[in-house]
Write an enzyme that holds these catalytic residues in place. Structure first.
Site, short mmCIF file in Angstrom:
data_model
loop_
_atom_site.label_atom_id
_atom_site.label_comp_id
_atom_site.label_asym_id
_atom_site.label_seq_id
_atom_site.Cartn_x
_atom_site.Cartn_y
_atom_site.Cartn_z
N ASN A 1 0.83 -1.22 0.00
CA ASN A 1 0.00 0.00 0.00
C ASN A 1 0.86 1.26 0.00
OD1 ASN A 1 -3.02 -0.45 0.09
ND2 ASN A 1 -2.30 -1.99 1.55
N ARG B 1 5.17 2.15 25.77
CA ARG B 1 4.58 2.49 24.47
C ARG B 1 4.58 4.00 24.26
NH1 ARG B 1 -1.43 0.64 22.87
NH2 ARG B 1 -2.04 2.33 24.24
N ARG C 1 0.48 -2.30 14.80
CA ARG C 1 0.58 -1.94 16.22
C ARG C 1 -0.63 -1.11 16.56
NH1 ARG C 1 3.57 -3.77 20.02
NH2 ARG C 1 5.30 -4.87 19.12
N LEU D 1 -2.14 1.93 18.37
CA LEU D 1 -1.54 3.19 18.82
C LEU D 1 -2.31 3.76 20.01
CD1 LEU D 1 -0.98 4.54 15.23
CD2 LEU D 1 0.84 4.01 16.88
N ASN E 1 -5.95 5.19 7.95
CA ASN E 1 -5.51 3.79 7.93
C ASN E 1 -6.27 3.06 6.84
OD1 ASN E 1 -4.39 1.27 8.93
ND2 ASN E 1 -6.38 0.86 9.87
N HIS F 1 -7.81 -0.67 6.05
CA HIS F 1 -8.17 -1.91 6.76
C HIS F 1 -8.86 -2.86 5.79
CE1 HIS F 1 -9.09 -4.47 10.15
NE2 HIS F 1 -10.32 -4.59 9.67
N THR G 1 -8.93 6.91 15.01
CA THR G 1 -9.41 7.45 16.29
C THR G 1 -8.99 6.46 17.38
OG1 THR G 1 -11.53 6.34 15.98
CG2 THR G 1 -11.39 8.64 15.24
N LEU H 1 -10.21 1.00 18.11
CA LEU H 1 -9.59 0.23 17.01
C LEU H 1 -10.53 0.14 15.80
CD1 LEU H 1 -7.21 -1.60 16.10
CD2 LEU H 1 -8.54 -3.53 16.97
C1 GAR Z 1 -2.99 -4.76 3.98
O1 GAR Z 1 -3.90 -5.73 3.50
C2 GAR Z 1 -3.69 -3.84 4.96
O2 GAR Z 1 -5.02 -3.59 4.64
C3 GAR Z 1 -3.60 -4.66 6.22
O3 GAR Z 1 -2.31 -5.22 6.20
C4 GAR Z 1 -1.92 -5.41 4.85
C5 GAR Z 1 -0.58 -4.74 4.65
O4 GAR Z 1 -0.07 -5.02 3.37
N1 GAR Z 1 -3.79 -3.84 7.39
C6 GAR Z 1 -4.36 -4.27 8.50
O5 GAR Z 1 -4.76 -5.41 8.66
C7 GAR Z 1 -4.48 -3.23 9.58
N2 GAR Z 1 -5.28 -3.69 10.66
P1 GAR Z 1 1.03 -4.08 2.73
O6 GAR Z 1 2.17 -4.00 3.75
O7 GAR Z 1 1.45 -4.81 1.49
O8 GAR Z 1 0.41 -2.75 2.46
#
Ligand code: GAR
Length: 192
Positions: free
Chosen positions: A16, A67, A93, A95, A109, A111, A143, A146
């Site tokens: 990403n 943290r 992580r 936050l 973010n 997700h 926010t 989570l």
């Molecule tokens: C992605 O699928 C992202 O949506 C997910 O981790 C992957 C990271 O891939 N994020 C989460 O699960 C956050 N809770 P990338 O390092 O190739 O972008």
């Protein structure tokens, strides 16, 4: 046009992050990626960013006494890059409230689910186990709760017969790479 400066936080491969870097190469894109920080020194995305000439940093939370001390240092690094916006891109992580409040309205973010469905981990496996017919991804403001902030963009994909978490995540990831740069553009244009 003054482009908003963006810091990206990653933990792993950073696909990403790469999508954001590519989008920001367009001269009319309203944001530029000025730094990439990982909480894991081995994150492949750090090498990718460095090869693009982008500043990188790696900070292991385990090296800090708390943290809060870790997150204060993350903020110091982001401030040294003079970032306007923080993008979490596979930053695995949770936050703390002080950090989240410090960047309120300016941290987003991605997700891999259609929030508010499937907050947290293993979203693809849980969607398949539930017999969901559609799944997808969401870019949202960060926010303190989570995966709870207001959504900026979502994209849906079908769940197909025989899908595994891997095949489904591959289909979702294509959409992640499409909507994350779009959502960052929306946020950059919203900020003064
Ligand atoms: C992605 O699928 C992202 O949506 C997910 O981790 C992957 C990271 O891939 N994020 C989460 O699960 C956050 N809770 P990338 O390092 O190739 O972008």
């Amino acid at each position: 046009m003054s482009r908003k400066k963006v810091g990206v936080l990653i933990s792993g491969r950073g696909s990403n992050m790469s999508a954001l870097i590519e989008a920001a190469k367009a001269p009319d894109y309203p944001a530029e990626i000025v730094g990439v920080l990982s909480n894991r020194a081995s994150a492949v995305g750090l090498q990718v960013a460095a090869a693009e000439g982008i500043a990188t940093a790696s900070l292991a939370q385990s090296k800090f006494l708390s943290r809060d001390m870790f997150e204060d240092t993350v903020t110091q690094v982001l401030e040294s890059w003079e970032v306007d916006i923080v993008c979490l891109a596979g930053f695995m992580r949770i936050l703390g409230e002080d950090f989240v409040n410090r960047w309120a309205g300016r941290m987003i973010n991605i997700h891999p689910s259609l929030l508010p469905l499937y907050k947290g981990l293993d979203t693809h496996a849980r969607a398949i186990a539930d017999g969901a017919t559609e799944h997808g991804c969401t870019v949202h403001y960060v926010t303190p709760g989570l995966d709870e902030g207001e959504a900026i963009l979502q994209a849906k994909v079908p769940v197909l017969a025989g899908d595994t978490p891997e095949t489904l995540s591959t289909r979702v990831l294509v959409e992640e790479h499409r909507i994350y740069p779009e959502a960052l553009k929306i946020l950059a244009n919203r900020l003064p």
